[in-house]
Design a protein around this motif. Structure first.
Motif, mmCIF file in Angstrom:
data_model
loop_
_atom_site.group_PDB
_atom_site.id
_atom_site.type_symbol
_atom_site.label_atom_id
_atom_site.label_comp_id
_atom_site.label_asym_id
_atom_site.label_seq_id
_atom_site.Cartn_x
_atom_site.Cartn_y
_atom_site.Cartn_z
ATOM 1 N N GLN A 140 11.907 8.422 -8.228
ATOM 2 C CA GLN A 140 11.626 7.017 -7.932
ATOM 3 C C GLN A 140 11.034 6.875 -6.530
ATOM 4 O O GLN A 140 11.311 7.655 -5.627
ATOM 5 N N THR A 141 10.227 5.856 -6.356
ATOM 6 C CA THR A 141 9.614 5.588 -5.070
ATOM 7 C C THR A 141 10.592 4.845 -4.165
ATOM 8 O O THR A 141 11.627 4.335 -4.619
ATOM 9 N N ASN A 142 10.249 4.778 -2.885
ATOM 10 C CA ASN A 142 11.092 4.029 -1.950
ATOM 11 C C ASN A 142 11.260 2.585 -2.398
ATOM 12 O O ASN A 142 12.343 2.006 -2.284
ATOM 13 N N ARG A 143 10.180 1.983 -2.882
ATOM 14 C CA ARG A 143 10.271 0.585 -3.303
ATOM 15 C C ARG A 143 11.186 0.446 -4.505
ATOM 16 O O ARG A 143 12.001 -0.483 -4.575
ATOM 17 N N GLU A 144 11.072 1.349 -5.473
ATOM 18 C CA GLU A 144 11.931 1.275 -6.657
ATOM 19 C C GLU A 144 13.395 1.484 -6.283
ATOM 20 O O GLU A 144 14.290 0.803 -6.805
ATOM 21 N N ILE A 187 0.842 -1.199 0.000
ATOM 22 C CA ILE A 187 0.000 0.000 0.000
ATOM 23 C C ILE A 187 0.874 1.245 0.000
ATOM 24 O O ILE A 187 0.606 2.215 -0.723
ATOM 25 N N GLU A 188 1.922 1.226 0.811
ATOM 26 C CA GLU A 188 2.838 2.370 0.881
ATOM 27 C C GLU A 188 3.431 2.668 -0.493
ATOM 28 O O GLU A 188 3.494 3.827 -0.922
ATOM 29 N N ALA A 189 3.849 1.625 -1.201
ATOM 30 C CA ALA A 189 4.466 1.822 -2.514
ATOM 31 C C ALA A 189 3.484 2.437 -3.504
ATOM 32 O O ALA A 189 3.838 3.331 -4.279
ATOM 33 N N ARG A 190 2.235 1.983 -3.472
ATOM 34 C CA ARG A 190 1.243 2.504 -4.417
ATOM 35 C C ARG A 190 0.897 3.959 -4.111
ATOM 36 O O ARG A 190 0.776 4.784 -5.031
ATOM 37 N N PRO A 192 3.684 14.995 -0.754
ATOM 38 C CA PRO A 192 2.539 15.925 -0.674
ATOM 39 C C PRO A 192 1.202 15.202 -0.538
ATOM 40 O O PRO A 192 0.396 15.150 -1.476
ATOM 41 N N ILE A 193 0.972 14.614 0.626
ATOM 42 C CA ILE A 193 -0.270 13.897 0.909
ATOM 43 C C ILE A 193 -0.922 14.513 2.130
ATOM 44 O O ILE A 193 -0.284 14.666 3.179
ATOM 45 N N ALA A 233 1.569 9.847 -5.214
ATOM 46 C CA ALA A 233 1.908 11.188 -4.732
ATOM 47 C C ALA A 233 3.026 11.823 -5.541
ATOM 48 O O ALA A 233 3.173 13.052 -5.543
ATOM 49 N N LEU A 234 3.820 11.010 -6.222
ATOM 50 C CA LEU A 234 4.867 11.556 -7.079
ATOM 51 C C LEU A 234 4.298 12.087 -8.394
ATOM 52 O O LEU A 234 4.959 12.865 -9.084
#
Length: 926
Positions: free
Chosen positions: A880-884, A108-111, A150-151, A116-117
């Motif tokens: 890039q996201t944290n997961r990426e 969920i965090e990754a999505r 930015p959430i 948000a990016l």
């Protein structure tokens, strides 16, 4: 018009929400908590917040928790993800992939991060008091982890109905800086404005007095005004709105029972049946419940929509216009009728192919004692839920137990399921207590043995309790062969954890015979895994590794046992393999764990990787990895077998880095563990305390602690994580002028080398120990060569310091100063601030001051970033996201988050927007 066109009485709240929307425009995240009783306008406020964010072109995602979905993990979160796909348009397809069959918080965090990016976003979650435990737990961590994005989180709930878990999450969020809005009754001026909005005129005195009877509830006020308009009980006179009578409108005056009685019988029946189906339901399910064709339900549903009882969503689902209405309709049903209807709904949904988990809430509410089918269905639901939300799975199992008799054969599997789920949820003591209570009743031997086997597998409880559970089960008659073999293997493992190494070794042959008798390759593999711990505890690391490898070849381990085997094997590699190779093995294991969504396995790989990084001297990376595994509010109070190696390694890293606050937390945990546990766990925790005491120069305290732990024979870890344990014993012996302790260290090191011939790292540490005791600087030089070659770079720096110290003691001042200066440079490169400070003090004592210049890393700015932090910053600045980022760097998203937090502090920024801007301006400085 169902509501006032303008929200009234919430100016302060709306101003704050506007501020948070503007903050998000600047890249800053925030959390706004909205507390309100039913009917006081929290849903209306969330709708207005969504409008404000929408005007700013935010992506919007909203979800409402339903009490019927409390056993369905992450249902509101799934609604949010689906809403984001629509809000982001075409770009949403790359952000929100097809729903996975089993999500976790990381997924969920990754999505959400990816969304948000794309653009700023607002997340609105309503009626969270009814959310499932997984969603509530996620809300405790996601706003904190994603606060650099930015959430704007809008989280609304009824405080009087909030479960303890939600209250805990709210307290944590408030401590972390969340805004808390409490919606109170509307004031007199605001009531007058709402009246003007709806009736289009100024209220006279009588109308205002009548409105006072709503006690400032926006919902009740609007219902009153709508009723007055519908029944012609007000008229306008020159801009003044006056009452034409002194009666309340029928819709307000009547009880819900009376209101339903005015409806046609078909509509009345449809409304009452619909009230048990949850907040939203399908047209076809309502028709099936009424046992009529869908066409026969058209007229009753149209009437319910016309009278403002039901409403229809855009996707064609039906639902009550307000929860207060649904609850009032449901309350007109006798309790027995309500339970029967809930049971009927469960049967219909199961017949239509709904998974057991989806109907669990209906079964819990509608099944009677003796309903074995319901209990079996709940057991199936609990098993499917266990890997997603173990605490909720335990609750389902308990409710299923309430439905069956004391002699039902299903009782044993249900008790085992509940105990195991509680253990997985981190509530091992509660799980053991639950199993113990169940065991006070008479159960068939096979069922009792299965329950005790689950206790024996609980790594979170004391080893002595696991030993006791296994022994009690083995004493039973009629235990199945496979269960008996598993019990014996667990007894070997638990006995070693309890410090009973001789007993564990004596049990080995019997465990092997039982595994062979079972004829089950899975049991044989598990037994090999447990028996491999015997040679390891004896210091025969190569033999232990060979037995572990045999466990992997002989059979397939279960999903629960395999992570333990992989973790143990990685630790077995520690003394014999280059730590850089172990890091690569752990990174591959981490990728595999994320691929299958196994968070527990991922944590194990992260811990072992961090230990290898520590040995390599990559202290900041090791600390960041371990900090990411333990959120501040989630650290254990007392260490257990699972988290001990991670927390002890974190303490070691903090000690060398000079991070006093982190070290203090780890020392507190280790102190509590030493005071309340025994066996190998106590020794591991005590070893951190011993190292910390020596670092503070408390030689007497370190010596006293070693004696309390059992001396060298018992106080040195049988599961050494970094192989320098006997070097530290030698150092303690020298500092305390203890010849007996020195000899014990010498013999221990020599014995370890003889048991593992050809292992270069062990040979290097053996040479190091002897050279230190003999004050042999040439021997230390030989040890340094071996330590550097085998990747033990932190130990290599220590050996360099020891050599320089001995050279000074021997009167070789210039050479000693040169070697100590080299040690200082090596510590500086590793970031070992505490150790570097010690060497500086020693050099000052002989009149030398060393300034390392560029070798010493600054604490702020780009130059302060470690290589890993710089890589994380570069990738995040690229979008890039944290997961990426984690996938590229072979770490977990939690570790990336920790590196980001450290980087933000060093660069003086607090959002990704600021980070990207700063990187564009100054990124080439590194």
């Amino acid at each position: 018009m169902s509501t006032s066109p303008t929200i009234r009485g919430r100016d302060v709240e709306l101003a704050l929400i506007g501020d948070r929307v503007r903050d998000a425009r600047r890249g800053l995240g925030s959390t706004v908590l909205v507390e309100a009783a039913a009917g006081f306008g929290k849903t209306r406020l969330l709708a207005e917040a969504a409008r404000v964010a929408g005007d700013e072109q935010f992506a919007m995602a909203s979800a409402i928790a339903d009490p019927g979905d409390q056993n369905m993990t992450f249902v509101p979160m799934a609604q949010l993800i689906a809403a984001l796909a629509g809000a982001l348009g075409g770009s949403g397809q790359s952000v929100v992939a097809e729903s996975a069959p089993a999500w976790d918080v990381t997924e969920i965090e990754a999505r959400l991060e990816r969304a948000a990016l794309v653009k700023p976003m607002m997340i609105c979650l309503d009626d969270v008091q009814w959310a499932d435990p997984g969603t509530i737990a996620a809300l405790g961590v996601l706003p904190r982890r994603l606060r650099s994005l930015p959430i704007v989180w809008m989280i609304a709930y009824r405080p009087g109905q909030a479960p303890p878990s939600l209250r805990d999450v709210v307290d944590r969020l408030v401590r972390g800086g969340a805004d808390r809005l409490v919606l109170d009754r509307l004031g007199e001026d605001d009531v007058a404005l709402v009246i003007s909005d709806i009736v289009h005129g100024q209220a006279d005195t009588e109308l205002l007095h009548l409105a006072d009877r709503t006690e400032g509830s926006p919902y009740l006020l609007v219902e009153l005004l709508r009723g007055l308009l519908e029944e012609g009980l007000v008229h306008r006179n020159d801009g003044l709105v006056e009452l034409t009578g002194d009666e309340l409108p029928v819709r307000v005056r009547e009880t819900m029972r009376e209101r339903l009685n005015r409806l046609p019988s078909g509509s009345r029946q449809a409304a009452r049946v619909a009230s048990v189906l949850g907040r939203w339901f399908s047209f076809s399910l309502l028709a099936a419940m009424l046992d009529v064709s869908p066409g026969a339900v058209l007229a009753p549903v149209d009437e319910l929509v016309r009278t403002d009882l039901l409403t229809e969503t855009a996707d064609g689902r039906l639902g009550f216009r307000h929860d207060l209405i649904r609850e009032a309709v449901r309350d007109t049903l006798p309790a027995s009728a309500r339970r029967a209807l809930q049971r009927q709904a469960a049967d219909l949904m199961l017949a239509r192919g709904a998974p057991p988990l989806q109907v669990a809430s209906l079964l819990v509410a509608g099944a009677d004692t003796g309903d074995r089918f319901a209990a079996e269905t709940l057991l199936s639901a609990a098993r499917s839920l266990r890997s997603l939300d173990a605490a909720a799975a335990a609750d389902l199992g308990r409710k299923a137990l309430d439905m069956i008799g004391p002699e039902d054969p299903l009782r044993g599997p249900l008790v085992a399921q509940v105990a195991l789920s509680l253990h997985i949820a981190g509530r091992a003591e509660e799980g053991k207590a639950f199993a113990d209570t169940a065991l006070r009743t008479v159960l068939p031997p096979a069922q009792e043995a299965e329950i005790r086997l689950q206790i024996a597998k609980m790594l979170w409880i004391p080893a002595e309790d696991r030993v006791d559970a296994a022994r009690r089960a083995l004493a039973l008659d009629g235990v199945p062969l496979d269960v008996r073999a598993n019990l014996l293997a667990n007894l070997v493992s638990s006995s070693q954890g309890a410090g009973r190494f001789a007993e564990a070794k004596a049990l080995g042959p019997e465990a092997e015979q039982a595994a062979a008798a079972s004829g089950d390759p899975t049991v044989a593999a598990f037994t090999d895994m447990c028996l491999a711990m015997i040679p390891y505890a004896e210091g025969r690391f190569v033999d232990a590794l060979e037995r572990q490898d045999r466990a992997g070849k002989r059979g397939t381990l279960t999903d629960i046992d395999r992570p333990e085997r992989d973790a143990v094997r990685t630790r077995f590699l520690g003394p014999v393999e280059h730590p850089a190779a172990i890091v690569r093995i752990c990174e591959a294991g981490l990728v595999a764990a994320h691929r299958v969504g196994s968070q527990w396995t991922a944590m194990v790989w992260e811990q072992q990787r961090a230990v290898a990084l520590l040995v390599l001297g990559r202290l900041s990376d090791a600390a960041a990895t371990l900090e990411g595994l333990y959120e501040p509010d989630e650290r254990p109070r007392v260490l257990n077998t699972v988290d001990a190696s991670g927390v002890v390694a974190l303490g070691q890293a903090a000690l060398h880095l000079g991070e006093a606050r982190t070290l203090a937390v780890c020392v507190d945990l280790a102190t509590a563990t030493v005071a309340s546990t025994g066996g190998e766990l106590r020794v591991q925790a005590g070893w951190l305390l011993l190292r910390a005491a020596l670092a503070r120069g408390n030689v007497a305290g370190a010596r006293e602690l070693l004696d309390r732990l059992g001396g060298v024979s018992r106080g040195v870890p049988r599961w050494p994580m970094w192989q320098d344990d006997l070097v530290w014993i030698a150092r303690l012996a020298q500092s305390s002028d203890d010849s007996a302790l020195a000899e014990a260290a010498r013999i221990g090191a020599a014995t370890r080398a003889s048991l593992n011939p050809g292992v270069d790292a062990i040979a290097a540490f053996t040479t190091y120990t002897a050279a230190l005791l003999d004050r042999d600087t040439e021997g230390l030089a030989e040890a340094m060569t071996g330590l550097e070659r085998t990747g033990r770079l932190l130990a290599h720096a220590f050996a360099t310091e020891d050599q320089g110290r001995l050279l000074l003691d021997q009167g070789k001042r210039e050479t000693g100063i040169e070697v100590l200066s080299t040690a200082l440079e090596r510590y500086a490169v590793l970031g070992a601030a505490w150790d570097a400070g010690r060497v500086r003090r020693r050099l000052r004592d002989v009149g030398v001051r060393r300034r390392l210049g560029a070798t010493t890393a600054p604490r702020e700015g780009w130059a302060a970033l470690t290589e890993t932090e710089l890589n994380v910053v570069r990738l995040v600045a690229e979008g890039q996201t944290n997961r990426e980022v984690a996938e590229q760097l072979f770490v977990s998203p939690h570790t990336v988050s920790t590196h980001l937090r450290h980087s933000f502090a060093k660069l003086g920024v607090n959002s990704r927007v600021d980070l990207a801007r700063l990187f564009a301006e100054h990124g080439n400085e590194r």
